[in-house]
Design a protein around this motif. Structure first.
Motif, PDB file in Angstrom:
ATOM      1  N   PHE A   1      61.260 -55.377 -34.148  1.00 52.01           N
ATOM      2  CA  PHE A   1      61.665 -57.119 -34.412  1.00 52.01           C
ATOM      3  C   PHE A   1      63.523 -56.721 -34.576  1.00 52.01           C
ATOM      4  CE2 PHE A   1      58.571 -54.897 -37.500  1.00 52.01           C
ATOM      5  CZ  PHE A   1      57.984 -56.261 -37.383  1.00 52.01           C
ATOM      6  N   VAL A   2      64.556 -57.336 -34.250  1.00 51.23           N
ATOM      7  CA  VAL A   2      66.083 -57.550 -35.028  1.00 51.23           C
ATOM      8  C   VAL A   2      65.896 -58.667 -35.643  1.00 51.23           C
ATOM      9  CG1 VAL A   2      65.669 -59.333 -32.617  1.00 51.23           C
ATOM     10  CG2 VAL A   2      67.522 -57.612 -33.124  1.00 51.23           C
ATOM     11  N   ALA A   3      67.385 -57.680 -35.861  1.00 52.49           N
ATOM     12  CA  ALA A   3      68.536 -58.640 -36.940  1.00 52.49           C
ATOM     13  C   ALA A   3      69.944 -58.150 -36.877  1.00 52.49           C
ATOM     14  CB  ALA A   3      67.965 -58.651 -37.754  1.00 52.49           C
ATOM     15  N   GLY A   4      71.069 -59.146 -37.252  1.00 50.87           N
ATOM     16  CA  GLY A   4      71.577 -58.841 -37.180  1.00 50.87           C
ATOM     17  C   GLY A   4      73.179 -59.965 -37.496  1.00 50.87           C
ATOM     18  N   LEU A   5      74.312 -59.766 -38.249  1.00 50.21           N
ATOM     19  CA  LEU A   5      75.239 -60.619 -38.458  1.00 50.21           C
ATOM     20  C   LEU A   5      76.597 -60.946 -37.864  1.00 50.21           C
ATOM     21  CD1 LEU A   5      78.543 -58.998 -39.333  1.00 50.21           C
ATOM     22  CD2 LEU A   5      76.489 -58.252 -41.094  1.00 50.21           C
ATOM     23  N   SER A   6      76.394 -62.204 -38.134  1.00 48.34           N
ATOM     24  CA  SER A   6      77.935 -63.109 -36.751  1.00 48.34           C
ATOM     25  C   SER A   6      76.917 -63.381 -35.505  1.00 48.34           C
ATOM     26  CB  SER A   6      79.280 -62.583 -36.981  1.00 48.34           C
ATOM     27  OG  SER A   6      80.114 -63.139 -37.213  1.00 48.34           O
ATOM     28  N   MET A   7      78.611 -62.268 -35.322  1.00 51.23           N
ATOM     29  CA  MET A   7      78.210 -62.156 -33.965  1.00 51.23           C
ATOM     30  C   MET A   7      76.693 -61.008 -33.638  1.00 51.23           C
ATOM     31  SD  MET A   7      80.042 -59.087 -30.709  1.00 51.23           S
ATOM     32  CE  MET A   7      79.294 -57.983 -30.939  1.00 51.23           C
ATOM     33  N   GLY A   8      76.529 -60.225 -34.471  1.00 50.06           N
ATOM     34  CA  GLY A   8      74.972 -59.616 -34.103  1.00 50.06           C
ATOM     35  C   GLY A   8      73.962 -60.673 -34.249  1.00 50.06           C
ATOM     36  N   GLY A   9      74.271 -61.423 -34.874  1.00 50.71           N
ATOM     37  CA  GLY A   9      73.507 -62.639 -35.537  1.00 50.71           C
ATOM     38  C   GLY A   9      73.070 -63.764 -34.054  1.00 50.71           C
ATOM     39  N   TYR A  10      74.311 -63.595 -33.208  1.00 45.77           N
ATOM     40  CA  TYR A  10      73.646 -64.052 -31.901  1.00 45.77           C
ATOM     41  C   TYR A  10      73.252 -63.238 -31.074  1.00 45.77           C
ATOM     42  CZ  TYR A  10      75.469 -65.426 -26.966  1.00 45.77           C
ATOM     43  OH  TYR A  10      75.222 -65.438 -25.388  1.00 45.77           O
ATOM     44  N   GLY A  11      73.791 -62.438 -30.759  1.00 40.70           N
ATOM     45  CA  GLY A  11      73.043 -60.992 -29.811  1.00 40.70           C
ATOM     46  C   GLY A  11      71.285 -60.704 -30.789  1.00 40.70           C
ATOM     47  N   ALA A  12      70.738 -61.220 -32.249  1.00 44.22           N
ATOM     48  CA  ALA A  12      69.580 -61.417 -32.680  1.00 44.22           C
ATOM     49  C   ALA A  12      68.700 -62.167 -31.867  1.00 44.22           C
ATOM     50  CB  ALA A  12      69.660 -61.222 -33.871  1.00 44.22           C
TER      51      ALA A  12
ATOM     52  N   GLN B   1      77.554 -73.433 -20.783  1.00 46.28           N
ATOM     53  CA  GLN B   1      76.828 -74.614 -22.002  1.00 46.28           C
ATOM     54  C   GLN B   1      75.831 -73.900 -20.219  1.00 46.28           C
ATOM     55  OE1 GLN B   1      77.818 -78.214 -22.404  1.00 46.28           O
ATOM     56  NE2 GLN B   1      76.186 -78.607 -23.775  1.00 46.28           N
ATOM     57  N   GLY B   2      74.646 -74.176 -20.906  1.00 41.49           N
ATOM     58  CA  GLY B   2      73.314 -74.617 -19.854  1.00 41.49           C
ATOM     59  C   GLY B   2      72.458 -73.054 -19.806  1.00 41.49           C
ATOM     60  N   THR B   3      73.777 -72.273 -19.786  1.00 43.27           N
ATOM     61  CA  THR B   3      73.417 -70.509 -19.375  1.00 43.27           C
ATOM     62  C   THR B   3      72.214 -69.672 -19.773  1.00 43.27           C
ATOM     63  OG1 THR B   3      75.039 -69.557 -19.493  1.00 43.27           O
ATOM     64  CG2 THR B   3      75.551 -70.262 -17.738  1.00 43.27           C
ATOM     65  N   ASP B   4      71.545 -68.909 -19.555  1.00 40.08           N
ATOM     66  CA  ASP B   4      71.163 -67.756 -20.623  1.00 40.08           C
ATOM     67  C   ASP B   4      71.890 -66.839 -21.863  1.00 40.08           C
ATOM     68  OD1 ASP B   4      68.819 -68.764 -19.195  1.00 40.08           O
ATOM     69  OD2 ASP B   4      68.628 -66.820 -17.671  1.00 40.08           O
ATOM     70  N   ASN B   5      73.371 -67.544 -21.585  1.00 39.33           N
ATOM     71  CA  ASN B   5      74.149 -67.028 -22.652  1.00 39.33           C
ATOM     72  C   ASN B   5      74.041 -68.381 -23.685  1.00 39.33           C
ATOM     73  OD1 ASN B   5      74.993 -64.581 -22.264  1.00 39.33           O
ATOM     74  ND2 ASN B   5      75.815 -65.425 -20.391  1.00 39.33           N
ATOM     75  N   ASP B   6      74.201 -69.461 -23.594  1.00 43.63           N
ATOM     76  CA  ASP B   6      73.799 -70.759 -24.518  1.00 43.63           C
ATOM     77  C   ASP B   6      72.389 -70.314 -25.162  1.00 43.63           C
ATOM     78  OD1 ASP B   6      74.247 -72.852 -25.923  1.00 43.63           O
ATOM     79  OD2 ASP B   6      73.860 -74.090 -24.046  1.00 43.63           O
ATOM     80  N   LEU B   7      72.054 -70.604 -26.429  1.00 41.36           N
ATOM     81  CA  LEU B   7      70.810 -70.212 -27.645  1.00 41.36           C
ATOM     82  C   LEU B   7      70.335 -71.402 -27.541  1.00 41.36           C
ATOM     83  CD1 LEU B   7      72.280 -68.154 -31.044  1.00 41.36           C
ATOM     84  CD2 LEU B   7      71.168 -67.504 -28.259  1.00 41.36           C
ATOM     85  N   LEU B   8      71.416 -72.085 -27.779  1.00 41.74           N
ATOM     86  CA  LEU B   8      70.515 -73.788 -27.530  1.00 41.74           C
ATOM     87  C   LEU B   8      69.708 -74.448 -26.300  1.00 41.74           C
ATOM     88  CD1 LEU B   8      73.628 -76.196 -28.914  1.00 41.74           C
ATOM     89  CD2 LEU B   8      71.946 -74.747 -29.645  1.00 41.74           C
ATOM     90  N   THR B   9      69.869 -73.715 -25.030  1.00 40.33           N
ATOM     91  CA  THR B   9      69.446 -73.436 -23.835  1.00 40.33           C
ATOM     92  C   THR B   9      68.284 -72.897 -24.210  1.00 40.33           C
ATOM     93  OG1 THR B   9      71.554 -74.192 -22.245  1.00 40.33           O
ATOM     94  CG2 THR B   9      69.873 -73.417 -21.358  1.00 40.33           C
ATOM     95  N   LEU B  10      68.784 -71.704 -24.934  1.00 40.19           N
ATOM     96  CA  LEU B  10      67.114 -70.946 -24.486  1.00 40.19           C
ATOM     97  C   LEU B  10      66.120 -71.226 -25.616  1.00 40.19           C
ATOM     98  CD1 LEU B  10      69.215 -67.412 -24.784  1.00 40.19           C
ATOM     99  CD2 LEU B  10      68.111 -68.519 -22.704  1.00 40.19           C
ATOM    100  N   LEU B  11      66.275 -71.820 -26.366  1.00 42.34           N
ATOM    101  CA  LEU B  11      65.454 -72.611 -27.301  1.00 42.34           C
ATOM    102  C   LEU B  11      64.514 -72.908 -26.619  1.00 42.34           C
ATOM    103  CD1 LEU B  11      67.576 -73.783 -30.647  1.00 42.34           C
ATOM    104  CD2 LEU B  11      65.391 -72.026 -30.629  1.00 42.34           C
ATOM    105  N   LYS B  12      65.099 -74.463 -26.102  1.00 38.42           N
ATOM    106  CA  LYS B  12      65.056 -75.465 -24.809  1.00 38.42           C
ATOM    107  C   LYS B  12      63.683 -74.904 -23.843  1.00 38.42           C
ATOM    108  CE  LYS B  12      68.308 -78.950 -25.368  1.00 38.42           C
ATOM    109  NZ  LYS B  12      68.725 -80.470 -24.677  1.00 38.42           N
TER     110      LYS B  12
END
Length: 258
Positions: free
Chosen positions: A120-131, A177-188
């Motif tokens: 499992f992975v978890a994090g806060l703030s920047m770490g939430g993005y990382g998780a 936007q649209g890259t593998d650093n964009d969580l919204l893109t990764l969701l899709k």
């Protein structure tokens, strides 16, 4: 519980770095603690720090060691500086480090499970993005991921003028936007893919400056088939809030009986 302060060399980063690791321990006479440990390799929570912190911060600001004592899980807390868990354009390869090298090294040093259902992975703030980035890009590695007050909309976050220089250091001059650093893109991408999909837990205080970022991610996630537990309520970007919510995360994690 046992606490290991581990200093080691990272091939991915080309330098020595550190992580703090909590390991389960069976005890019968320790006053004030209820600890347990299975006889096999331990389920593991990778617990990630925020932008201004380091690998010691969860130990210094919360009672994480006490909270996990009765659960029989290990906790791995790595150091990634201000990298946003990314292979930086001008800096270290922190995505490669945290997604590939760190789990391999940690399992070579400590008796940690390599089974997806135990990671499992978890994090806060920047770490939430990382998780969430780890879970969405590496769904074959993690059964569940949690974000506490996460910086979940980096496209919007780094469009602010004050972040432009730092965004260039991390992501370069190309759009996020649209890259593998964009969580919204990764969701899709994950929603449209076959294979395992991790459970997600998202929480944010309504007074947090990242609250709107979290609403943006929530809306995007609701448009997918992913299993998301969302919690909001009064709270700001503070350790008082995260100390409470990490206890909720630990109760939510699908930890197998050991």
């Amino acid at each position: 519980m046992a606490l290991m302060q581990c200093r080691f060399y990272s091939e991915a980063l080309g330098l020595s770095t550190s992580m703090n690791v909590i390991l389960p321990q069976n005890t019968t006479s320790q006053i004030g603690m209820e600890s347990r440990s299975g006889s096999h390799r331990h389920p593991t929570l990778y617990l990630l720090h925020g932008l201004s912190d380091d690998d010691s911060i969860w130990l210094r600001r919360t009672s994480i060691e006490r909270y996990v004592a009765s659960l029989g899980i290990a906790v791995v807390m790595p150091q990634v500086h201000r990298s946003f868990y990314t292979d930086m354009e001008y800096g270290g390869k922190y995505w490669t480090f945290v997604s590939e090298e760190l789990p391999t090294l940690a399992r070579s040093f400590f008796p940690l499970s390599d089974k997806r259902e135990d990671n499992f992975v978890a994090g806060l703030s920047m770490g939430g993005y990382g998780a969430f980035k780890l879970a969405l890009r590496k769904p074959e590695m993690f059964a569940a991921a949690a974000s506490l007050s996460g910086a979940l909309d980096v496209v919007e976050r780094f469009s602010n003028e004050g972040f432009n220089h730092e965004a260039q250091l991390i992501f370069g001059d190309q759009p996020i936007q649209g890259t593998d650093n964009d969580l919204l893109t990764l969701l899709k991408k994950l929603d449209q893919s076959e294979g395992p999909k991790p459970k997600l837990f998202q929480c944010c205080g309504t007074e947090d400056f990242l609250y709107e970022d979290n609403l943006t991610f929530l809306k995007a996630c609701k448009e997918t088939s992913l299993d998301l537990t969302y919690v909001e309520g009064p709270g700001a970007h503070t350790w008082e809030y995260w100390d409470e919510r990490i206890q909720d995360v630990l109760k939510w994690l699908p930890i197998r009986d050991i």
